[in-house]
Enzyme design. Structure first.
Site, short mmCIF file in Angstrom:
data_model
loop_
_atom_site.label_atom_id
_atom_site.label_comp_id
_atom_site.label_asym_id
_atom_site.label_seq_id
_atom_site.Cartn_x
_atom_site.Cartn_y
_atom_site.Cartn_z
N ASP A 1 0.86 -1.18 0.00
CA ASP A 1 0.00 0.00 0.00
C ASP A 1 0.90 1.24 0.00
O ASP A 1 1.67 1.46 0.94
CB ASP A 1 -0.89 -0.02 1.25
CG ASP A 1 -1.79 1.20 1.34
OD1 ASP A 1 -2.48 1.48 0.35
OD2 ASP A 1 -1.79 1.87 2.38
N THR B 1 -2.87 5.18 -4.21
CA THR B 1 -1.81 5.94 -3.52
C THR B 1 -0.45 5.73 -4.18
O THR B 1 0.39 6.63 -4.17
CB THR B 1 -1.72 5.53 -2.04
OG1 THR B 1 -1.73 4.10 -1.95
CG2 THR B 1 -2.89 6.07 -1.25
N THR B 2 -0.23 4.54 -4.77
CA THR B 2 1.02 4.29 -5.49
C THR B 2 0.97 4.98 -6.84
O THR B 2 1.94 5.61 -7.28
CB THR B 2 1.25 2.77 -5.66
OG1 THR B 2 1.09 2.13 -4.40
CG2 THR B 2 2.63 2.48 -6.21
N ASP C 1 -8.97 0.05 2.00
CA ASP C 1 -8.93 0.52 0.61
C ASP C 1 -10.20 0.14 -0.14
O ASP C 1 -10.76 0.94 -0.89
CB ASP C 1 -7.71 -0.07 -0.12
CG ASP C 1 -6.44 0.71 0.18
OD1 ASP C 1 -6.51 1.60 1.05
OD2 ASP C 1 -5.39 0.43 -0.43
#
Length: 534
Positions: free
Chosen positions: A67, A100-101, A402
């Site tokens: 994550d 988020t990545t 998530d």
């Protein structure tokens, strides 16, 4: 006699003054390189076939995750511009919960293009303005690609949650966790206020033992602790009348430090007798309301309950669950539809919550307390997450968070978009075509940013062990032929219609990733000096 030549003084006009830009260029370059280093660190964890990171903290704690927000949050980043990328992933986590990545990888690719544009002699302000126009255009292109979705279409919500889970450590359990996340969010959704979903209404309780397969959705309350039955109190109560109390059932203490000297037994007996009478008086008032289950808030001032009070509570057939955390009180009272009681004088029957069953159950190597069949239950739900070890348990919780965020995104903005690098390659193609219409430097900048967006499909292919150049070239070709939903199918290792493969994500995840990444890059680009204040 030789005449001395007098040199004329050098007169400089305002336009001819020399300004040293070397430091500004060095600072800008250092910022971009530092920020790109952060982006490269998380790039390998992008996509379903991405690698995981093992993070060892200073306290000796070990975390295994992919994550992006968690990885960056735990990294010790010192350079100010690099810290901005850490904040960027946090912002994406707040807005969308997923991607988020992706947002950090896009920002890194845009910064790489900015560096080459700066080296070509283009002014940072021109690059920044072009980037702003690109972000507005990108949101329009993505919105045009999106497919509307209804909340009644449960399958679409499950597909979207499943896509977000496919890149996680616990991806093999996505068929269980995705429907669970959808049901959890829909159960706390208020039809009158569909845009206001508070994920704090979904409580995740972790319990070691078993596998992630044993994870379940509980319509009620779960406490990761056992009931206090030191004095033989009940561990199962039917037709429960539950009180949430914030006072202590123990002898009072003075506000100041003191010591009492007891000189004989009669005085000691008097003290013990007073304590007994004090506790008995409290328990009689509690019993008079019909209450048979007590949830006692943890106290830092004195013991919430003593052995003596537990003994009397057991005699009165009242079940006790002690050490309830202060921050859990709001969730508990909302679920039970009752009021917290802060003083014994305010103990009233109308402040109690009602449930069909409160019972202690063995789970793994420990025990839990379950409250089910709650009457007039608030819009809350509890997810009991199981795992074979602490690392799996923590990652399952992060993955579930998530998935819950993805479903919340779809409730807030009811549009789905294809995954698998399809939106990014379509953006790249359309921005490239738009660049040809623009004039001057702006056209050159937009074309560079269009190329930068190819980093997502390129990285997905690279992480899946495919030939990235061949895959991205074919993907570009398919999109040029009008197949806007063509994307990389990492399972089959080829280009397919990604919508038909059910690889979908909320529109909000993609749009916020582009807008947040461009905003962050523009800010880094405008910095021309770092001033340290001590």
């Amino acid at each position: 006699m030789a005449s001395t030549a007098v040199q004329a003084p050098f007169r400089s006009s305002k336009t001819e003054s020399y300004v040293d830009n070397k430091r500004k260029e060095d600072v800008r370059r250092a910022n971009i390189i530092s920020a790109r280093a952060v982006a490269d660190a998380v790039r390998t964890s992008l996509g379903p076939k991405g690698m995981d990171k093992m993070i060892s903290t200073a306290s000796g704690e070990v975390i295994i995750t992919n994550d992006g927000a968690t990885i960056l949050n735990k990294m010790e980043v010192l350079q100010p511009a690099a810290k901005m990328l850490v904040e960027l992933s946090k912002s994406q986590d707040v807005v969308a919960g997923d991607g988020t990545t992706t947002v950090v990888v896009i920002a890194g690719a845009l910064l790489k293009q900015c560096l080459s544009l700066l080296n070509s002699g283009i002014h940072p302000t021109v690059i920044s303005d072009s980037l702003h126009k690109v972000s507005i255009k990108a949101v329009d292109v993505l919105t045009a690609m999106a497919v509307p979705v209804e909340l009644s279409d449960r399958d679409s919500l499950v597909k979207s949650a499943s896509t977000s889970l496919n890149s996680k450590v616990v991806s093999q359990y996505s068929t269980l966790l995705a429907p669970l996340a959808v049901d959890a969010v829909l159960s706390v959704l208020d039809p009158e206020k569909p845009d206001m979903i508070d994920l704090r209404d979904v409580k995740i309780v972790k319990k070691l033992g078993g596998t992630v397969d044993d994870t379940e959705l509980v319509k009620g309350l779960v406490f990761d602790k056992k009931a206090s039955h030191a004095a033989g109190g009940p561990t199962r109560v039917d037709n429960a009348k539950i009180a949430v109390i914030q006072f202590q059932i123990s002898p009072p203490k003075t506000d100041i430090e003191q010591s009492i000297v007891v000189s004989d037994y009669t005085q000691m007996d008097r003290i013990l007798k007073e304590e007994r009478n004090y506790i008995l008086g409290m328990i009689k008032k509690i019993k008079a309301t019909g209450c048979n289950v007590l949830l006692i808030q943890k106290s830092i001032l004195r013991d919430a309950v003593t052995d003596l009070s537990l003994h009397y509570l057991a005699k009165a057939k009242i079940m006790v669950i002690k050490d309830v955390e202060r921050d859990e009180i709001e969730f508990i009272t909302k679920t039970l539809n009752c009021l917290p009681i802060s003083n014994i004088e305010h103990f009233r029957a109308e402040k109690l919550g009602y449930a069909d069953l409160v019972e202690e159950a063995s789970l793994g190597d420990g025990k839990i307390v379950k409250i089910t069949g709650i009457k007039d239950m608030g819009r809350t739900t509890t997810v009991l997450v199981r795992g074979s070890n602490q690392l799996v348990l923590d990652e399952a919780e992060r993955s579930l968070h998530d998935a819950l965020c993805v479903v919340r995104c779809l409730v807030n903005k009811k549009f789905l978009i294809a995954g698998g690098g399809a939106p990014e390659i379509e953006l790249s193609r359309q921005l490239g075509a738009w660049a040809k219409v623009l004039q001057g430097m702006e056209s050159y900048c937009v074309r560079s940013f269009a190329e930068a967006l190819e980093v997502i499909p390129y990285t997905l292919a690279e992480n899946a062990g495919l030939n990235p150049i061949a895959i991205v070239t074919e993907l570009r070709n398919r999109h040029a032929q009008g197949e806007i939903n063509a994307g990389i199918n990492v399972r089959k290792g080829q280009i397919t219609n990604i919508l038909e493969e059910n690889v979908v994500q909320p529109l909000l995840v993609s749009t916020s990733a582009i807008t947040l990444a461009t905003e962050c890059v523009r800010m880094i680009l405008k910095i021309d000096d770092i001033v340290t204040v001590r």
